[in-house]
Design a protein around this motif. Structure first.
Motif, PDB file in Angstrom:
ATOM      1  N   ILE A 153      10.463  -0.389  10.453  1.00 40.53           N
ATOM      2  CA  ILE A 153       9.138   0.016   9.969  1.00 40.53           C
ATOM      3  C   ILE A 153       9.175   0.244   8.462  1.00 40.53           C
ATOM      4  O   ILE A 153       8.231  -0.108   7.747  1.00 40.53           O
ATOM      5  CB  ILE A 153       8.678   1.292  10.709  1.00 40.53           C
ATOM      6  N   TYR A 154      10.285   0.809   7.969  1.00 37.59           N
ATOM      7  CA  TYR A 154      10.452   1.058   6.535  1.00 37.59           C
ATOM      8  C   TYR A 154      11.612   0.223   6.014  1.00 37.59           C
ATOM      9  O   TYR A 154      12.590  -0.050   6.728  1.00 37.59           O
ATOM     10  CB  TYR A 154      10.739   2.543   6.270  1.00 37.59           C
TER      11      TYR A 154
ATOM     12  N   LEU B 107       0.318  -0.609   8.863  1.00 32.08           N
ATOM     13  CA  LEU B 107       0.485   0.743   8.332  1.00 32.08           C
ATOM     14  C   LEU B 107       0.331   0.761   6.815  1.00 32.08           C
ATOM     15  O   LEU B 107       0.011   1.802   6.227  1.00 32.08           O
ATOM     16  CB  LEU B 107       1.855   1.300   8.730  1.00 32.08           C
ATOM     17  N   ILE B 108       0.535  -0.392   6.187  1.00 32.57           N
ATOM     18  CA  ILE B 108       0.363  -0.488   4.729  1.00 32.57           C
ATOM     19  C   ILE B 108      -1.105  -0.302   4.364  1.00 32.57           C
ATOM     20  O   ILE B 108      -1.438   0.343   3.361  1.00 32.57           O
ATOM     21  CB  ILE B 108       0.893  -1.847   4.223  1.00 32.57           C
TER      22      ILE B 108
ATOM     23  N   TRP C 146       7.595   0.085  17.445  1.00 33.02           N
ATOM     24  CA  TRP C 146       6.305  -0.210  16.818  1.00 33.02           C
ATOM     25  C   TRP C 146       5.135   0.274  17.681  1.00 33.02           C
ATOM     26  O   TRP C 146       4.043   0.533  17.163  1.00 33.02           O
ATOM     27  CB  TRP C 146       6.179  -1.706  16.560  1.00 33.02           C
TER      28      TRP C 146
ATOM     29  N   GLU D 184      10.063   2.468   1.587  1.00 35.91           N
ATOM     30  CA  GLU D 184       8.675   2.025   1.591  1.00 35.91           C
ATOM     31  C   GLU D 184       8.375   1.310   2.918  1.00 35.91           C
ATOM     32  O   GLU D 184       9.283   0.809   3.591  1.00 35.91           O
ATOM     33  CB  GLU D 184       8.436   1.057   0.428  1.00 35.91           C
ATOM     34  N   LEU D 185       7.106   1.270   3.271  1.00 33.83           N
ATOM     35  CA  LEU D 185       6.712   0.531   4.470  1.00 33.83           C
ATOM     36  C   LEU D 185       7.114  -0.930   4.330  1.00 33.83           C
ATOM     37  O   LEU D 185       6.893  -1.555   3.288  1.00 33.83           O
ATOM     38  CB  LEU D 185       5.202   0.651   4.686  1.00 33.83           C
ATOM     39  N   ASN D 186       7.726  -1.451   5.364  1.00 33.76           N
ATOM     40  CA  ASN D 186       8.273  -2.807   5.343  1.00 33.76           C
ATOM     41  C   ASN D 186       7.137  -3.828   5.230  1.00 33.76           C
ATOM     42  O   ASN D 186       6.268  -3.913   6.093  1.00 33.76           O
ATOM     43  CB  ASN D 186       9.075  -3.040   6.620  1.00 33.76           C
ATOM     44  N   ASN D 187       7.161  -4.602   4.165  1.00 36.06           N
ATOM     45  CA  ASN D 187       6.129  -5.630   3.942  1.00 36.06           C
ATOM     46  C   ASN D 187       6.693  -7.026   4.146  1.00 36.06           C
ATOM     47  O   ASN D 187       6.103  -8.012   3.720  1.00 36.06           O
ATOM     48  CB  ASN D 187       5.557  -5.497   2.528  1.00 36.06           C
TER      49      ASN D 187
ATOM     50  N   ASN E 145       2.316  -5.690   8.663  1.00 37.78           N
ATOM     51  CA  ASN E 145       2.514  -4.279   8.971  1.00 37.78           C
ATOM     52  C   ASN E 145       1.252  -3.524   8.544  1.00 37.78           C
ATOM     53  O   ASN E 145       1.091  -3.168   7.377  1.00 37.78           O
ATOM     54  CB  ASN E 145       3.753  -3.751   8.239  1.00 37.78           C
TER      55      ASN E 145
END
Length: 1001
Positions: free
Chosen positions: A408-409, A425-426, A310, A414-417, A423
Motif C-alpha cells: 500500500i505504501y 487512496l491517493i 487491500w 508515501e502511498l504506492n503509485n 491506488n
C-alpha cells in the motif's frame, strides 16, 4: 271580553308549551391526550340533522327537543360516544381510535377513517421511525408496507433508494413513486452528476415525520392522475398540539462496520494461483513468472515480501451520532412546533461522510370559528463527502483488485503509485469531493368554513433545492497529475412551486347517509438549471478553488422548466355504516406532452361492504371486522424529459463560428403512459381485533409505453420517442397483525408478504431491447422485465479444464467456444415474493422490537465476478474460492483451469448469476423507560434509554458483498431501469450499533 281573555290565555299557554318543548344543552368536549377538541360533531340521537360542532375551545351549544334523551359525539380519529342527557350541561371525553383497522389515514387532499377506505393504502407512523438510526425517511417503509419493494442498493451514504410500488410500470420513464409532503408534490429527481444519485429525501429528518401513507391502487392514487402509476407516498410532518409546552430531546451515538467483507487471496495464495495461470500459457514466451510480471507491470513486486490487505484498506469502522430537539404546544387558538436536528455519519468506506443539519417550524392558528390558517417551513443543509462511482478505478471498493504482493505504501512511506491498477487512496489523501445540498420545504394554508358542512381550503407550497458539487484532485493524483491539479464546480437548482385549492362538503343525512364531496384545482411549476466550470493548473494543493486555476478548460450551463395544471373531484358515500362507494376523477395538463395530447383524464371508482355491520353479524363475538372492497381506475406516468414531444435545435461550434443544428425529432401526439388498475381486498379482524389483517389481489396493465422507436436515418435521426408498448403486473398481498399477549406482558406480531409477476406484452415491432456488453438485462415480449440474457455456463470440461457452455436453450449439448454458444434466458432479477416480519415485546418498563425483511426468488448478476472470481485471468486479486481451480488431480470443479489473459470462462455468462434471496434482521431495539416516580422528582415527563442495531445479520447464499444491491448502469434512465439486479464493486450496507436517550420535559 271573557272570550277574548280566554283566547289570550290559551294562546300564551300554547306558546309556553312550544318553548317548553325545547331546551338548550351546553358542554365541552375534550380528549385525554389532546385537551379540548374543536370541530367535534354533536347531535341528537335519532335526529342527526339537529346538531352542531364544537368551537375552538371545544365548547358547544345546542337546542334540543324536550324529549331528547341522548347526544352523540363524533370526531375523526376518536371513538364515537353516546351520553345520556341528564341536565343542561353535558361534557364528553373522547377516546382515541387505536386499533389498526380503525385509525385515521391520510388520503389525497384529506383524511379518512380506515374503516371507510375502499382503496389500498399502507401506513407507517412515527413509532416505526423511533429509536432507529435511519439514513432516510423512506427506508422506514422497508419490510413494513406490503407491496412496497425497497432496495437500499448500496452502502454509500446519502444514495437514493430504489422504490417500487407493486412492480415496475415503465421502461423509459421513472418508476419511483410520487412524494407529497404536507400536500406539496416535491422534486425527488437527483440533481447531481453522479451515476449513483444523491437522495433528495435524505434532507428530511425522520424525527419530523408524523406518518407516511403509500397509495397503491387507482382508487387511492388516481386523485394524483398523471403521476400516480408508480404509487404515491404521502408524508405528513409533525405539528404542534394543544396543551402544555413539551420539550423533547433525543441523542444517539454508535458505530458501524460492513455487513460483509470479501475474502480474497493473501500474497502466497495469489502467487500460487498466478504461477499456475502463467505456467498454463507457457509464460507467454518469458523465462519465468518474475520476468512476465516485470514486463507487464513495470515493477519487481513478484520477488518482494509484501502481503497487503487491500480489502481492509477500503473500509473503516464508521461512527454515527445525532441530536434532535422538539418543542411543541399551544392553546385552543394557536399551536406551534419548533424542531432542530444534527446528524453526523462517518461511513464504513474510507472518506465517505454524511452530515445533515436542519430545523423546522410549524404554526397553526384558529382565527375564528370559521377560519384557520397556518404553515410550516423546513430548512436543511447536507454535506456529502462522496466517493466515486462504482465503475471507476478511483472507487475505494476496487482496491480489492490490487494484488496483495504490491504494498500500500512505498519504501519512502508515501502511498504506492506504482500499482497494477490505480491506488485510489491517493485521491483521498490529495483531493476532495464534496456535495452540499441546501433544501427548503415550506407551505401555508387557509381553511374557511363557509358553512358547517362546506370548507374551502387553499394551500401554497414551495420546494427549493440547491446542490453544489466541488471536486479537486491534486497533482499527485491520477487525473490531476498531468495538469498540475484538476478542479470542477457544478451548481444546480430546482425551484418548485405548487398551489392547491379545494372545496370539501361533508354531510350526514338521517343518520344513515354520509356524503363527502371534494372538488379542486392545482397548479405546479418547476424549474431546473445548472452551471458547471472546470479548471486545471493550480499553484499548489492548498489552492483548490477554480479562481486559482491557470486555465478554465471547460464550462457549460443549462435550464429547463415544466408545469402541470389539474382539476380534480372525488365523492365518498356511506350508507348505514355498511355500504361504501367512492369515485374520483382528475384531469391533468402538462407541458411535457405533445400539442395534440396535452391533457389526460384519469377516473377511478371503488366499492366497499362492511359485512360486520349487518344485523346477522353485529352480535358476533369472534368477528370484529369483515370488509370487502374492490376498485378500478386509470393512472398515468409523466416522468420523462421535458421536451420529448418537441423537435429541438441546439447551438454548435463550427470552426469558431456559432450555429444551430437540429438534435431531436419530436412527436406532437406524444402522451402519457396509462396504467389501468384493478384491486380487490378483504380486511378482517377477529376477537376484538386481537387478530387483524388484509388480503389483496391486483392487476395493473400499462399501455402507451414511452419508447425510443428506431426510424430510417434518411432525415438525420435514428430514433423518435413515441407511445408504443404494453406491460402487465399482477400480484397478491397479505398482511397479518396479532396481539398475542395483552397485559403486563405484551407481545404483538406483524407479518406481510407480497407476490408480483411482471410481463412485457408489446414492444416496437416485437423487437427486444438489449444493451449487451457486460450487461445482461433484456426486455422482450412475453418475458419478465429485465430478465438476464446471455451464455449459459455449463461448468468445466473434466478432461482439459476448459470452460464450457450450453450450445442452445435445450441445454443438451455443450461447447468450449464462447461465440458458438447461443444467448438464452439465464436468470430473473425479479423477486418471487418479499415482505417483512416483526415482533414487539414489552414487560413493565422494558421493551424489545425486532424487525426483519426478506426477499425470495430473485437472481443477482455479479458483474465484478469476471474480474475478481476469474481463475487468474489477469492481475486482479481473486476471491479465495478460485483456489479450487481445475488440475489433473482436481477435475471435478466449477473453476476452469487458470490461463493468463485467455478468458477461459471469464466473459459474461450465467457463471456469475446467483440466487439473491435473503433474510435480514433489519432492526433490533431494546429500550427501558425510567419509572415515573423517579423522573418526576426532576420535573421530567419521560426518560427512555435504548440500544439499537441496524442490519444486525443477513442469511443469504449470495457470495457478493450484499444481496440488497443494484448498481446503476449509467446516465440513461432507460438503461438504469432495465439493468436491475446487477452488482459491480458496490459497497455493502453497514451494520450499525447505537445507544441513545430520549428525554421529555
Amino acid at each position: 271580553m271573557k272570550k277574548l281573555l280566554l283566547s289570550m290565555i290559551l294562546s300564551f299557554g300554547l306558546i309556553s308549551l312550544a318553548f317548553a318543548q325545547d331546551k338548550v344543552i351546553t358542554g365541552k368536549v375534550t380528549s385525554n391526550s389532546s385537551g379540548p377538541l374543536p370541530g367535534v360533531s354533536v347531535y341528537v340521537k335519532g335526529a342527526a340533522s339537529n346538531g352542531t360542532q364544537t368551537d375552538a375551545t371545544g365548547s358547544y351549544k345546542l337546542s334540543v327537543p324536550a324529549n331528547a334523551k341522548t347526544l352523540v359525539f363524533t370526531f375523526i380519529g376518536f371513538k364515537t360516544k353516546e351520553i345520556a342527557i341528564t341536565g343542561s350541561t353535558v361534557n364528553a371525553s373522547l377516546d382515541e381510535e387505536n386499533t389498526t383497522l380503525s385509525d385515521v389515514v391520510v388520503v389525497g387532499y384529506g383524511t379518512q377513517n380506515r374503516r371507510d377506505v375502499t382503496g389500498s393504502i399502507a401506513k407507517i407512523t412515527s413509532a416505526d421511525l423511533k429509536d432507529r438510526p435511519l439514513a432516510t425517511i423512506e427506508s422506514a417503509l422497508q419490510g413494513k408496507a406490503p407491496g412496497v419493494f425497497i432496495n437500499s442498493s448500496s452502502g454509500k451514504l446519502g444514495q437514493a433508494l430504489q422504490i417500487r410500488v407493486r412492480g415496475i410500470s415503465s421502461i423509459s420513464a421513472s418508476n419511483q413513486p410520487l412524494f407529497v409532503i404536507d400536500g406539496v408534490p416535491i422534486v425527488s429527481d437527483a440533481l447531481g452528476t453522479y451515476t449513483e444519485a444523491d437522495n433528495p429525501l435524505a434532507a428530511i429528518s425522520p424525527d419530523d415525520i408524523e406518518s407516511m401513507e403509500v397509495l397503491k391502487d387507482a382508487a387511492s392514487a388516481a386523485i394524483y392522475g398523471a403521476r400516480g402509476s408508480n404509487g404515491v407516498v404521502l408524508i405528513t410532518t409533525k405539528k404542534g398540539k394543544q396543551g402544555r409546552t413539551n420539550i423533547d430531546f433525543g441523542y444517539y451515538a454508535g458505530f458501524s462496520d460492513p455487513t460483509k467483507k470479501g475474502e480474497f487471496l493473501n500474497a502466497a495464495q495469489y502467487k500460487q494461483l498466478m504461477e499456475e495461470s502463467f505456467k498454463n500459457i507457457d509464460y507467454d514466451g518469458y523465462a519465468n513468472s518474475s520476468e512476465l510480471w516485470a514486463d507487464y507491470t513495470g515493477t519487481n513486486d513478484w520477488d518482494g515480501t509484501a502481503d497487503a490487505n487491500w480489502v481492509d484498506a477500503s473500509f473503516r469502522r464508521g461512527h454515527v451520532q445525532q441530536y434532535n430537539l422538539n418543542i411543541n404546544g399551544g392553546d385552543a387558538k394557536t399551536r406551534f412546533l419548533i424542531s432542530g436536528n444534527y446528524s453526523n455519519n462517518d461511513g464504513i468506506i474510507v472518506s465517505n461522510r454524511y452530515v445533515r443539519t436542519g430545523g423546522r417550524m410549524s404554526l397553526d392558528h384558529t382565527v375564528s370559528r370559521f377560519l384557520d390558517i397556518g404553515g410550516a417551513i423546513n430548512i436543511s443543509k447536507v454535506d456529502n463527502y462522496r466517493i466515486p462511482t462504482d465503475n471507476a478505478f478511483s472507487n475505494p471498493l476496487q482496491l480489492n483488485a490490487l494484488p496483495p504482493i504490491q504494498p500500500i505504501y512505498d519504501a519512502s512511506g508515501e502511498l504506492n503509485n506504482n500499482t497494477v491498477y490505480y491506488n485510489s487512496l491517493i485521491d483521498i489523501a490529495n483531493g476532495s469531493n464534496l456535495s452540499t445540498t441546501y433544501r427548503t420545504f415550506a407551505n401555508a394554508y387557509a381553511s374557511l368554513k363557509i358553512t358547517p358542512d362546506l370548507v374551502f381550503r387553499s394551500e401554497y407550497g414551495f420546494d427549493f433545492n440547491n446542490l453544489e458539487e466541488e471536486q479537486y484532485l491534486g497533482a499527485k493524483t491520477q487525473d490531476g497529475g498531468s495538469t498540475s491539479g484538476y478542479g470542477n464546480d457544478y451548481n444546480a437548482k430546482s425551484i418548485n412551486f405548487n398551489t392547491n385549492n379545494t372545496l370539501n362538503y361533508t354531510k350526514v343525512f338521517n343518520e344513515k347517509h354520509s356524503l363527502n364531496v371534494l372538488g379542486g384545482f392545482t397548479f405546479q411549476d418547476t424549474k431546473f438549471r445548472y452551471g458547471t466550470v472546470t479548471g486545471t493548473g493550480f499553484p499548489s494543493d492548498r489552492f483548490v478553488k477554480i479562481a486559482s486555476a491557470a486555465t478554465i478548460s471547460s464550462g457549460s450551463s443549462f435550464e429547463t422548466e415544466y408545469s402541470f395544471v389539474s382539476y380534480l373531484a372525488r365523492v365518498n358515500y356511506k350508507y348505514d355504516d355498511k355500504y361504501l362507494v367512492s369515485a374520483s376523477v382528475r384531469t391533468d395538463g402538462s407541458s411535457r406532452f405533445g400539442a395534440n395530447n396535452r391533457y389526460g383524464t384519469f377516473p377511478a371508482a371503488s366499492l366497499g361492504w362492511i359485512a360486520t355491520n349487518e344485523d346477522f353479524l353485529k352480535t358476533s363475538t369472534w368477528l370484529s371486522l369483515l370488509k370487502v372492497r374492490a376498485s378500478y381506475g386509470l393512472t398515468g406516468n409523466a416522468e420523462i424529459g421535458n421536451f420529448a414531444s418537441r423537435t429541438l435545435y441546439g447551438g454548435v461550434n463550427y470552426a469558431g463560428t456559432a450555429g444551430t443544428l437540429p438534435n431531436q425529432l419530436g412527436d406532437p401526439n406524444l402522451t402519457w403512459e396509462n396504467t389501468s388498475n384493478f384491486n380487490i381486498g378483504l380486511d378482517f379482524g377477529f376477537l376484538s381485533d386481537r387478530i387483524t389483517g388484509t388480503i389483496e389481489a391486483y392487476k395493473k396493465k400499462t399501455t402507451d409505453l414511452l419508447l425510443n422507436v428506431p426510424i430510417a436515418a434518411t432525415n438525420g435521426f435514428t430514433s423518435i420517442t413515441q407511445n408504443i408498448g404494453d406491460m402487465q403486473n399482477k400480484g397478491l398481498e397479505f398482511s397479518l397483525n396479532t396481539r398475542n399477549f395483552v397485559g403486563e406482558f405484551n407481545w404483538t406480531t406483524s407479518f406481510n408478504i407480497a407476490f408480483n409477476r411482471n410481463k412485457i406484452l408489446r414492444l416496437v415491432d416485437g423487437q427486444p431491447i438489449f444493451t449487451g456488453g457486460r450487461f445482461l438485462g433484456r426486455i422482450a415480449e412475453g418475458e419478465p422485465f429485465g430478465y438476464f440474457y446471455g451464455k449459459a455456463y455449463a461448468g468445466v470440461d473434466p478432461n482439459n479444464g476448459d470452460a464450457i457452455y450450453y450450445i442452445d436453450a435445450s441445454r443438451t449439448a455443450t461447447t468450449n467456444s464462447y461465440n458458438t454458444a447461443q444467448n438464452q434466458k439465464i436468470g430473473d432479477p425479479n423477486a418471487k415474493y418479499y415482505g417483512g416480519f416483526g415482533n414487539r415485546f414489552s414487560y413493565k418498563n422494558f421493551d424489545l422490537d425486532i424487525q426483519t425483511q426478506f426477499v425470495q426468488g430473485n437472481d443477482i448478476y455479479n458483474m465484478a465476478g469476471g474480474f475478481q472470481s476469474a481463475n487468474g485471468d489477469y492481475f486482479d486479486n481473486q476471491t479465495i474460492d478460485q483456489l479450487n481451480y481445475w488440475t489433473t488431480s482436481n477435475r471435478i470443479t466449477s473453476i476452469p483451469q487458470p490461463r493468463f489473459d485467455s478468458a477461459n470462462g471469464t466473459r459474461p455468462s450465467s457463471r456469475y448469476i446467483q440466487d439473491g434471496s435473503y433474510l435480514r434482521v433489519k432492526s433490533v431495539v431494546f429500550g427501558y423507560n425510567l419509572p415515573k416516580e423517579f423522573i418526576t422528582k426532576y420535573k421530567l415527563q419521560n426518560v427512555r434509554i435504548y440500544a439499537s442495531a441496524q442490519n444486525l445479520f443477513t442469511i443469504t447464499g449470495y457470495n457478493g458483498y450484499d444481496p440488497e444491491v443494484n448498481t446503476p448502469a449509467g446516465s440513461s434512465l432507460q438503461t438504469n431501469n432495465i439493468q436491475i439486479g446487477h452488482d459491480f464493486y458496490t459497497p455493502p450496507q453497514a451494520r450499525t450499533i447505537t445507544f441513545g436517550v430520549n428525554i421529555g420535559l
